[in-house]
Design a protein around this motif. Structure first.
Motif, mmCIF file in Angstrom:
data_model
loop_
_atom_site.group_PDB
_atom_site.id
_atom_site.type_symbol
_atom_site.label_atom_id
_atom_site.label_comp_id
_atom_site.label_asym_id
_atom_site.label_seq_id
_atom_site.Cartn_x
_atom_site.Cartn_y
_atom_site.Cartn_z
ATOM 1 N N HIS A 129 0.844 -1.184 0.000
ATOM 2 C CA HIS A 129 0.000 0.000 0.000
ATOM 3 C C HIS A 129 0.888 1.246 0.000
ATOM 4 O O HIS A 129 1.823 1.335 0.797
ATOM 5 N N VAL A 130 0.591 2.198 -0.901
ATOM 6 C CA VAL A 130 1.490 3.354 -1.055
ATOM 7 C C VAL A 130 1.644 4.156 0.223
ATOM 8 O O VAL A 130 2.735 4.642 0.528
ATOM 9 N N ASN A 131 0.578 4.301 0.982
ATOM 10 C CA ASN A 131 0.651 5.202 2.134
ATOM 11 C C ASN A 131 1.181 4.527 3.387
ATOM 12 O O ASN A 131 1.941 5.113 4.131
#
Ligand SMILES: *[C@@H]1O[C@H](CO)[C@@H](O)[C@H](O)[C@H]1NC(C)=O
Ligand SMILES: *[C@@H]1O[C@H](CO)[C@@H](O)[C@H](O)[C@H]1NC(C)=O
Ligand SMILES: *[C@@H]1O[C@H](CO)[C@@H](O)[C@H](O)[C@H]1NC(C)=O
Ligand SMILES: *[C@@H]1O[C@H](CO)[C@@H](O)[C@H](O)[C@H]1NC(C)=O
Ligand SMILES: *[C@@H]1O[C@H](CO)[C@@H](O)[C@H](O)[C@H]1NC(C)=O
Length: 652
Positions: free
Chosen positions: A549-551
């Motif tokens: 997940h990018v965040n």
């Protein structure tokens, strides 16, 4: 072989036997047992057989060597090899029921097994085999009625067969992995399958598929993982490099714009003197080639530091754009440099390579020789112009001979301090044309042979070998004061606790101080202390069916779109994967620290294939069991198949 002092010299000049009395050229092979100081004829040991020029000699572990005969005889059913377990003192003769297409290699896990590749389609329908340790597993190609390739497997030397997959495009092996590529539907792009269990199960690799004008190339592999290059569509001369997990299923993007030239040569280099270090070249957007190095086995790549003792040159506008760039296979193939980067597992941290300093790799600028003592973090310019070089005495001594395009050589340079100072020695009064530097594998020796030829009056070249024994020059044995403790990868920086941590381990080596002038000697062994590091997020990959997940950089389950490909495999395949979404980076040995936990473990079925029992294949009963020390394993190839050797890359 290490410590044998044996060199074998093969003559490729064929002369008709009746002319033999007149010429020395009838000697098919010579042997030296004193590091090349004297040679004598051993043609009789191999029945005066001529040895192939191409892949005639395969040197194995210990004192084993295999010579492959040139067999122009038409009625000969197959190839002939001579195997020796005593460094050429005696040879055993083996007639093969097939012809070799590649050098015989020693099996990755058990060098008592040999692996061979043949191109005989005529010899029944055995095409290729590979072994495992318990018995012999044979994996091979077959052509069905339509002429398509079928991958089959036998574990009982051809008594019974199981079919692994039909419509195979290519098949091969590297490190501990077997692989094949296949078009699952007619004219659809190819996909790759890997097996890490000697062919019991094959799983589809999570890699982009390749259309017919693209290729896959396995750059290197060992028991833990693979480096894989996937070509970009079109003649771009670059592609994307991926690293695999330990099952050959999960592939992570490692490097974009990875150079792969028109002759299908990559500059990928394993720096064997320090764990986790790899070097390669990129083709950047501006069309320039730049070198990058990874210290964490392909996890991240960066440009090489500029050597402190070398200026950037006028063209370079700012030091920011000034780095060291290393010549690889691409340059050697174009004869810009005579040698590739050199590193040896016994010479910890030492790397010698040709390069240029500046904005990018320059082919017009004269390449110089650079040395690193810390596995590629810091470099020094050490010799001007191209050279041939070798590492002796486990890194205690480096020797180099200047590469002369036309001229003759008489001088060897040597350094006892990893290339800081060089001395010269004139080893002959009569210079000769240089052909090569030969020293024992394993770097323990202090003898090096410079060989080449002098043109004689009758026009025939006279071969010359000069052996230089540096033992008489460096007479003192090293003692404890000559060594120091060195924390590998410490140049990376970081907090003191994490300093030197690569793949979950830090290693402190005992190594020779640079200024010590003494002999490591034959009994030298690399000694190191290891301690494990605390785990971090970087020690984990997201497993099959998950993405980062990018965040949060947590691994989360792939949404339904990506699930499609998963579902395809759910039908019919029993193979299951229990996963918590995270997977340790292959061979990472970190302990404690970050411990990713998903609430539930889920079962995911990768696209796998298991061999299904097929009808016994009678026509293959001619598989021969060899009554020798070795079990010969055949691998033969039909047309489009190119297989992979450990060091040589190939494309499939
Ligand atoms: C050696 O050569 C002789 C005569 O050419 C031949 O009869 C014999 O079979 C050969 N033996 C081997 C082991 O090649
Ligand atoms: C790189 O070289 C080292 C040292 O010889 C070896 O242990 C390792 O397996 C090689 N890595 C790969 C991916 O082949
Ligand atoms: C080696 O030979 C060259 C001439 O070719 C000479 O200039 C040089 O001094 C010699 N070096 C030594 C160490 O004798
Ligand atoms: C160099 O060669 C000689 C024999 O010619 C041998 O006795 C000696 O052990 C060799 N030295 C090393 C370090 O291998
Ligand atoms: C990540 O965070 C940014 C800003 O906080 C947000 O706009 C974006 O939607 C988040 N991305 C995902 C996939 O949640």
């Amino acid at each position: 072989g290490d410590g044998t002092g044996v060199s074998i010299c093969i003559n490729h000049h064929h002369i008709h036997p009746t002319l033999c009395k007149l010429s020395q050229n009838c000697l098919s092979s010579l042997i030296s047992t004193d590091y090349g100081k004297s040679f004598h004829d051993i043609s009789h040991r191999i029945n005066h057989t001529f040895i192939r020029e191409e892949f005639g000699v395969s040197v194995g572990p210990g004192s084993s060597v295999i010579l492959t005969a040139d067999t122009p005889v038409v009625d000969n059913p197959g190839g002939i090899i001579f195997t020796s377990m005593d460094a050429g003192a005696t040879f055993k003769f083996i007639q093969l029921p097939f012809h070799l297409a590649q050098p015989v290699t020693y099996h990755f896990f058990n060098p008592d097994y040999l692996v061979a590749l043949s191109i005989d389609v005529s010899h029944s329908n055995i095409i290729s085999m590979t072994t495992d340790l318990e018995g012999v597993t044979v994996v091979f190609f077959d052509t069905d009625e339509r002429g398509d390739l079928v991958l089959k497997r036998t574990k009982d030397l051809g008594e019974t067969f199981t079919t692994i997959h039909e419509d195979i495009y290519s098949f091969g092996y590297i490190g501990a992995f077997l692989f094949f590529s296949v078009m699952e539907e007619p004219r659809s792009p190819r996909v790759m399958y890997f097996s890490s269990d000697q062919g019991d199960t094959f799983s589809r690799a999570l890699l982009p598929s390749a259309s017919t004008e693209q290729f896959y190339s396995i750059l290197d592999g060992d028991e833990d993982m693979l480096f894989m290059h996937v070509d970009n569509p079109g003649d771009t001369f670059f592609g994307t490099m991926y690293t695999s997990d330990d099952r050959g299923i999960l592939f992570s993007k490692s490097l974009e714009r990875h150079l792969f030239d028109g002759q299908r040569k990559s500059d990928f280099t394993n720096i064997t003197s320090l764990r986790g270090v790899y070097l390669t070249n990129k083709l950047d957007l501006d069309g320039r080639i730049r070198s990058v190095i990874s210290f964490n086995r392909g996890g991240t790549w960066k440009q090489l530091n500029k050597p402190d003792n070398v200026d950037c040159g006028e063209q370079v506008k700012s030091v920011r754009w000034c780095n060291l760039h290393i010549h690889g296979e691409h340059s050697r193939n174009n004869r810009i440099v005579p040698m590739l980067a050199l590193s040896e597992p016994t010479a910890i941290g030492l790397v010698i390579a040709h390069g240029t300093v500046g904005d990018s790799l320059s082919s017009s600028q004269h390449p110089d020789v650079f040395v690193s003592s810390d596995g590629g973090y810091n470099w020094r310019g050490t010799l001007r112009g191209p050279h041939h070089y070798s590492i002796l005495d486990s890194g205690g001594l480096i020797v180099a001979v200047e590469a002369q395009r036309e001229g003759q050589v008489k001088t060897i340079k040597f350094s006892t301090d990893e290339g800081q100072c060089w001395k010269s020695y004139n080893f002959t009064e009569q210079p000769f044309f240089f052909a090569g530097l030969a020293c024992e594998p394993g770097t323990k020796a202090m003898n090096v042979s410079v060989w080449g030829f002098r043109p004689e009056e009758d026009g025939q070249p006279m071969w010359v070998a000069v052996t230089i024994d540096f033992q008489s020059l460096i007479t003192r044995e090293c003692n404890d004061q000559d060594y120091e403790q060195w924390l590998a990868h410490s140049a990376e920086g970081g907090t003191s606790e994490r300093k030197g941590c690569v793949l979950g381990v830090k290693e402190t080596y005992r190594r020779l101080k640079r200024q010590s002038v003494c002999r490591n000697g034959r009994n030298f062994v690399v000694s190191k202390k290891q301690s494990s590091c605390l785990c971090t997020r970087e020690d984990y990959l997201c497993d099959y069916g998950y993405y980062r997940h990018v965040n949060t950089s947590d691994c989360v389950r792939q949404p339904s779109a990506a699930n499609k490909s998963l579902e395809m495999c759910l039908n019919g395949e029993e193979d299951e994967l229990l996963t918590a979404g995270y997977r340790k980076v292959p061979s990472d040995r970190c302990e404690g620290g970050y411990n990713p936990q998903l609430a539930v473990q889920t079962v995911i079925r990768p696209c796998g294939v298991k061999p299904s029992p097929g009808p016994p294949d009678k026509s293959t009963s001619s598989v021969t069991h060899f009554d020798t020390l070795v079990i010969i394993v055949l691998v033969a190839v039909v047309s489009a198949v190119i297989s992979v050797r450990r060091v040589v890359y190939s494309n499939s």
